[in-house]
Design a protein around this motif. Structure first.
Motif, PDB file in Angstrom:
ATOM      1  N   GLY A   1       0.838  -1.206   0.000  1.00 42.41           N
ATOM      2  CA  GLY A   1       0.000   0.000   0.000  1.00 42.41           C
ATOM      3  C   GLY A   1       0.869   1.249   0.000  1.00 42.41           C
ATOM      4  O   GLY A   1       0.605   2.213  -0.726  1.00 42.41           O
ATOM      5  N   LYS A   2       1.930   1.193   0.812  1.00 43.37           N
ATOM      6  CA  LYS A   2       2.834   2.362   0.887  1.00 43.37           C
ATOM      7  C   LYS A   2       3.564   2.574  -0.439  1.00 43.37           C
ATOM      8  O   LYS A   2       3.777   3.698  -0.870  1.00 43.37           O
ATOM      9  N   THR A   3       3.953   1.457  -1.074  1.00 43.38           N
ATOM     10  CA  THR A   3       4.636   1.565  -2.375  1.00 43.38           C
ATOM     11  C   THR A   3       3.705   2.219  -3.402  1.00 43.38           C
ATOM     12  O   THR A   3       4.111   3.120  -4.143  1.00 43.38           O
ATOM     13  N   LEU A   4       2.459   1.759  -3.458  1.00 48.66           N
ATOM     14  CA  LEU A   4       1.504   2.325  -4.422  1.00 48.66           C
ATOM     15  C   LEU A   4       1.319   3.822  -4.162  1.00 48.66           C
ATOM     16  O   LEU A   4       1.306   4.633  -5.092  1.00 48.66           O
ATOM     17  N   SER A   5       1.195   4.174  -2.872  1.00 51.06           N
ATOM     18  CA  SER A   5       0.988   5.568  -2.500  1.00 51.06           C
ATOM     19  C   SER A   5       2.188   6.423  -2.906  1.00 51.06           C
ATOM     20  O   SER A   5       2.030   7.505  -3.482  1.00 51.06           O
ATOM     21  N   ARG A   6       3.389   5.887  -2.645  1.00 46.48           N
ATOM     22  CA  ARG A   6       4.615   6.644  -2.940  1.00 46.48           C
ATOM     23  C   ARG A   6       4.858   6.735  -4.454  1.00 46.48           C
ATOM     24  O   ARG A   6       5.002   7.814  -5.015  1.00 46.48           O
ATOM     25  N   GLU A   7       4.848   5.583  -5.108  1.00 48.06           N
ATOM     26  CA  GLU A   7       5.148   5.557  -6.553  1.00 48.06           C
ATOM     27  C   GLU A   7       4.059   6.259  -7.367  1.00 48.06           C
ATOM     28  O   GLU A   7       4.319   6.824  -8.415  1.00 48.06           O
ATOM     29  N   GLY A   8       2.837   6.174  -6.871  1.00 48.45           N
ATOM     30  CA  GLY A   8       1.719   6.794  -7.602  1.00 48.45           C
ATOM     31  C   GLY A   8       1.465   8.225  -7.173  1.00 48.45           C
ATOM     32  O   GLY A   8       0.563   8.873  -7.679  1.00 48.45           O
ATOM     33  N   ASN A   9       2.252   8.707  -6.184  1.00 46.45           N
ATOM     34  CA  ASN A   9       2.059  10.057  -5.637  1.00 46.45           C
ATOM     35  C   ASN A   9       0.575  10.276  -5.318  1.00 46.45           C
ATOM     36  O   ASN A   9      -0.049  11.230  -5.788  1.00 46.45           O
ATOM     37  N   GLU A  10       0.045   9.380  -4.526  1.00 45.72           N
ATOM     38  CA  GLU A  10      -1.406   9.355  -4.298  1.00 45.72           C
ATOM     39  C   GLU A  10      -1.864  10.318  -3.214  1.00 45.72           C
ATOM     40  O   GLU A  10      -2.146   9.938  -2.077  1.00 45.72           O
ATOM     41  N   PHE A  11      -1.917  11.586  -3.604  1.00 45.17           N
ATOM     42  CA  PHE A  11      -2.442  12.629  -2.728  1.00 45.17           C
ATOM     43  C   PHE A  11      -3.502  13.385  -3.497  1.00 45.17           C
ATOM     44  O   PHE A  11      -3.326  13.659  -4.690  1.00 45.17           O
TER      45      PHE A  11
ATOM     46  N   PRO B   1      -4.020  12.245   1.765  1.00 47.88           N
ATOM     47  CA  PRO B   1      -3.478  11.014   1.185  1.00 47.88           C
ATOM     48  C   PRO B   1      -4.614  10.124   0.694  1.00 47.88           C
ATOM     49  O   PRO B   1      -5.663  10.035   1.341  1.00 47.88           O
ATOM     50  N   ARG B   2      -4.409   9.509  -0.463  1.00 46.33           N
ATOM     51  CA  ARG B   2      -5.428   8.577  -0.973  1.00 46.33           C
ATOM     52  C   ARG B   2      -5.125   7.187  -0.417  1.00 46.33           C
ATOM     53  O   ARG B   2      -3.964   6.781  -0.357  1.00 46.33           O
ATOM     54  N   ARG B   3      -6.181   6.484  -0.040  1.00 48.33           N
ATOM     55  CA  ARG B   3      -6.025   5.099   0.407  1.00 48.33           C
ATOM     56  C   ARG B   3      -5.743   4.246  -0.842  1.00 48.33           C
ATOM     57  O   ARG B   3      -6.301   4.513  -1.902  1.00 48.33           O
ATOM     58  N   CYS B   4      -4.872   3.241  -0.706  1.00 50.43           N
ATOM     59  CA  CYS B   4      -4.476   2.446  -1.880  1.00 50.43           C
ATOM     60  C   CYS B   4      -4.766   0.961  -1.676  1.00 50.43           C
ATOM     61  O   CYS B   4      -4.687   0.463  -0.543  1.00 50.43           O
ATOM     62  N   GLY B   5      -5.055   0.261  -2.758  1.00 47.40           N
ATOM     63  CA  GLY B   5      -5.303  -1.175  -2.670  1.00 47.40           C
ATOM     64  C   GLY B   5      -5.178  -1.845  -4.028  1.00 47.40           C
ATOM     65  O   GLY B   5      -4.915  -1.192  -5.044  1.00 47.40           O
ATOM     66  N   TRP B   6      -5.370  -3.161  -4.053  1.00 44.46           N
ATOM     67  CA  TRP B   6      -5.278  -3.940  -5.288  1.00 44.46           C
ATOM     68  C   TRP B   6      -6.439  -3.631  -6.237  1.00 44.46           C
ATOM     69  O   TRP B   6      -7.483  -3.130  -5.806  1.00 44.46           O
ATOM     70  N   TYR B   7      -6.270  -4.000  -7.487  1.00 43.09           N
ATOM     71  CA  TYR B   7      -7.326  -3.866  -8.503  1.00 43.09           C
ATOM     72  C   TYR B   7      -8.535  -4.688  -8.063  1.00 43.09           C
ATOM     73  O   TYR B   7      -8.406  -5.860  -7.698  1.00 43.09           O
ATOM     74  N   ASP B   8      -9.692  -4.068  -8.119  1.00 43.09           N
ATOM     75  CA  ASP B   8     -10.918  -4.722  -7.667  1.00 43.09           C
ATOM     76  C   ASP B   8     -11.801  -4.986  -8.900  1.00 43.09           C
ATOM     77  O   ASP B   8     -12.478  -4.088  -9.402  1.00 43.09           O
ATOM     78  N   ALA B   9     -11.778  -6.229  -9.368  1.00 41.60           N
ATOM     79  CA  ALA B   9     -12.534  -6.562 -10.585  1.00 41.60           C
ATOM     80  C   ALA B   9     -14.041  -6.630 -10.309  1.00 41.60           C
ATOM     81  O   ALA B   9     -14.841  -6.549 -11.251  1.00 41.60           O
ATOM     82  N   VAL B  10     -14.425  -6.754  -9.033  1.00 44.17           N
ATOM     83  CA  VAL B  10     -15.863  -6.740  -8.717  1.00 44.17           C
ATOM     84  C   VAL B  10     -16.391  -5.329  -9.010  1.00 44.17           C
ATOM     85  O   VAL B  10     -17.416  -5.159  -9.688  1.00 44.17           O
ATOM     86  N   VAL B  11     -15.648  -4.340  -8.528  1.00 43.25           N
ATOM     87  CA  VAL B  11     -16.009  -2.940  -8.799  1.00 43.25           C
ATOM     88  C   VAL B  11     -15.951  -2.671 -10.308  1.00 43.25           C
ATOM     89  O   VAL B  11     -16.845  -2.047 -10.875  1.00 43.25           O
ATOM     90  N   ALA B  12     -14.896  -3.166 -10.949  1.00 51.04           N
ATOM     91  CA  ALA B  12     -14.707  -2.899 -12.386  1.00 51.04           C
ATOM     92  C   ALA B  12     -15.849  -3.502 -13.224  1.00 51.04           C
ATOM     93  O   ALA B  12     -16.372  -2.852 -14.133  1.00 51.04           O
ATOM     94  N   ARG B  13     -16.257  -4.730 -12.894  1.00 48.71           N
ATOM     95  CA  ARG B  13     -17.363  -5.378 -13.638  1.00 48.71           C
ATOM     96  C   ARG B  13     -18.675  -4.642 -13.423  1.00 48.71           C
ATOM     97  O   ARG B  13     -19.479  -4.460 -14.332  1.00 48.71           O
ATOM     98  N   TYR B  14     -18.883  -4.230 -12.172  1.00 45.66           N
ATOM     99  CA  TYR B  14     -20.088  -3.473 -11.809  1.00 45.66           C
ATOM    100  C   TYR B  14     -20.120  -2.159 -12.596  1.00 45.66           C
ATOM    101  O   TYR B  14     -21.154  -1.758 -13.149  1.00 45.66           O
ATOM    102  N   SER B  15     -18.950  -1.544 -12.668  1.00 42.49           N
ATOM    103  CA  SER B  15     -18.812  -0.294 -13.391  1.00 42.49           C
ATOM    104  C   SER B  15     -19.092  -0.503 -14.889  1.00 42.49           C
ATOM    105  O   SER B  15     -19.750   0.320 -15.538  1.00 42.49           O
TER     106      SER B  15
END
Ligand code: GDP
Ligand code: IMO
Ligand code: MG
Length: 425
Positions: free
Chosen positions: A286-296, A303-317
């Protein structure tokens, strides 16, 4: 380009601004259809970085027409500030910027109501809003007591606002907040109205004429599907229709005139503000994603909360927006991860979910079911052709599209225009 809607397919900040900027050359008109200055769309052009809150990202393309549709809520003072800042950087809106006379106005009391409500709310009921007054402004619209941009330049404006302020001050005081000063408010809004007057028009008619002349329209969504007032993780949502249907109600362009929908989606997931987030990571990844992605946050700096790709959300979308293509962004942010995961389902009380449950209580208790893939451990930033992508990175992207059930249209591997692979779009 056929008339195209571009939506955020997750919880916002997917990189919509960047993709709009990439596609803007192929459109004649770009239209925002919902949200307000809660949005923050970042566009990087060479060494220059622009963060746009209300004005469609195409303003950076000379000659393109930019429209703020009726579905947007507009803070006129913030809009004037944005126009002035762009002007100072050599970007003129004159003659090519249009604001709907039906768009509702955001007043400082909306921001005060928003902030006071958040401040007074018990921890578990805080939304984590941007405090830009978005919810209260849309509430006024639905309650039929809002003022619209057409009113801002109407002789009746002072009286209309006077009536509103009288009522709102009672509410603010009852909530323990300071009342607003009508005279001050009128001064600020008259000044903004003067600057904005040439831009305030009937944008629905403008777009109708454009459609009849076969002009190409790109609809710029703000926020994301999971923040939609109907389809998002209610009540942890924004107050507008962020999904593709909002493009019609938010502009007055009928559905037959829209040919395709592109969903912008990060190769992982982020969320800013409160509310459930099944694939959220609290570990080193999570910290790596936040740092590398400059997630602010581009609007609030949170700071943006970070997590893995969620295909349930993606399919719903994909379902609620009718996605034709995915524009997958920020793959490069995952370059250093030895293992990558995709959430393919949720599990809650022994039940498997392959779509997003309506109940927030259920969603809060959902645990992600993951599929694991090997990381590619190779930089992707300079890749300009899909065939040069590391094989494992390609396999990840292919799998991500497969489990989502949508074709890959664009792959983005960096913030700049050049770091964009046009795959099928
Ligand atoms: P939006 O609200 O959807 O327009 O997204 P934001 O602008 O709030 O956040 C996306 C951020 O990621 C911005 O800072 C972009 O410059 C940046 N960005 C967009 N695409 C990429 C990408 O492919 N790689 C990286 N590293 N950054 C990207
Ligand atoms: P862009 O267009 C990410 C979130 C807030 C909060 C919730 C409600 O840049 O993707 P609001 O102020 O709208 O009442 O807040 O919605 N939110 C966003 N999150 N990106 C955005 O816009 C957002 N706009 C609102 O953090 O959780
Ligand atoms: Mg953003």
């Amino acid at each position: 380009m056929p008339n195209t809607v571009l939506v955020g397919a997750q919880w916002g900040d997917e990189g919509k601004g960047k993709i709009i900027d990439v596609l803007a050359d192929e459109a004649d008109i770009i239209v925002r259809y919902q949200g307000g200055n809660n949005a923050g769309h970042t566009v990087t052009v060479g060494a220059e970085k622009y963060v746009l809150h209300l004005i469609p990202s195409c303003i950076l393309h000379p000659g393109k027409h930019c429209v703020i549709g009726n579905g947007v809520v507009v803070d006129p003072v913030a809009l004037v500030k944005e126009l002035t800042e762009l002007q100072a950087r050599g970007i003129s809106a004159e003659g090519r910027f249009h604001v709907s006379d039906r768009a509702h106005i955001v007043f400082p009391y909306h921001g005060l109501l928003d902030a006071t409500r958040e401040g007074n709310a018990r921890k578990e009921r805080k939304i984590g809003t941007t405090k830009r007054g978005i919810g209260p402004s849309y509430s006024d619209k639905a309650s039929r007591i809002g003022l619209r941009m057409g009113d801002l330049i109407d002789p009746a404006f002072d009286d209309l606002l006077g009536v509103r302020v009288e009522e709102v001050n009672k509410v603010l005081q009852a909530m323990g907040a300071d009342p607003v000063d009508l005279a001050q408010l009128l001064d600020a809004y008259h000044a903004a109205g003067k600057v904005l007057a040439p831009y305030i028009v009937d944008t629905t008619s403008f777009l109708d004429v454009a459609c009849r002349a076969n002009k190409r329209i790109l609809f710029e969504g703000a926020q994301g599907t999971m923040l939609d007032i109907d389809f998002g993780s209610y009540p942890y949502v924004t107050s507008s229709s962020t999904t593709a249907g909002g493009a019609c109600t938010g502009t007055g362009v009928p559905p037959q005139r829209i040919s395709r929908v592109i969903g912008v989606i990060k190769a992982y997931t982020t969320r800013v503000g409160e509310g459930p987030f099944p694939t959220e990571l609290h570990d080193e990844v999570g910290k790596t994603l936040s740092r590398e992605g400059n997630e602010f946050g581009a609007t609030t700096g949170r700071p943006r909360r970070c997590g893995w790709y969620d295909a349930v959300v993606a399919r719903y979308s994909a379902m609620v927006n009718g996605l034709d293509f995915l524009a997958v962004t920020k793959l490069d942010v995952m370059d250093s991860l030895p293992v990558v995961k995709i959430c393919v389902a949720y599990e809650c009380d022994g039940v498997l979910y392959d779509t997003v449950p309506a109940s927030i209580r259920t969603l809060e208790r959902c645990k992600p079911v993951y599929e694991e893939l090997p990381g590619w451990l190779t930089p992707t930033r300079d890749v300009t052709d899909l065939k040069d992508l590391p094989a494992k990175a390609r396999a990840y992207v292919d799998r991500l599209c497969e489990v989502t059930g949508v074709k890959l249209g664009i792959l983005s591997v960096g913030p700049k225009r050049a770091s964009t692979l046009r795959v099928a779009l």
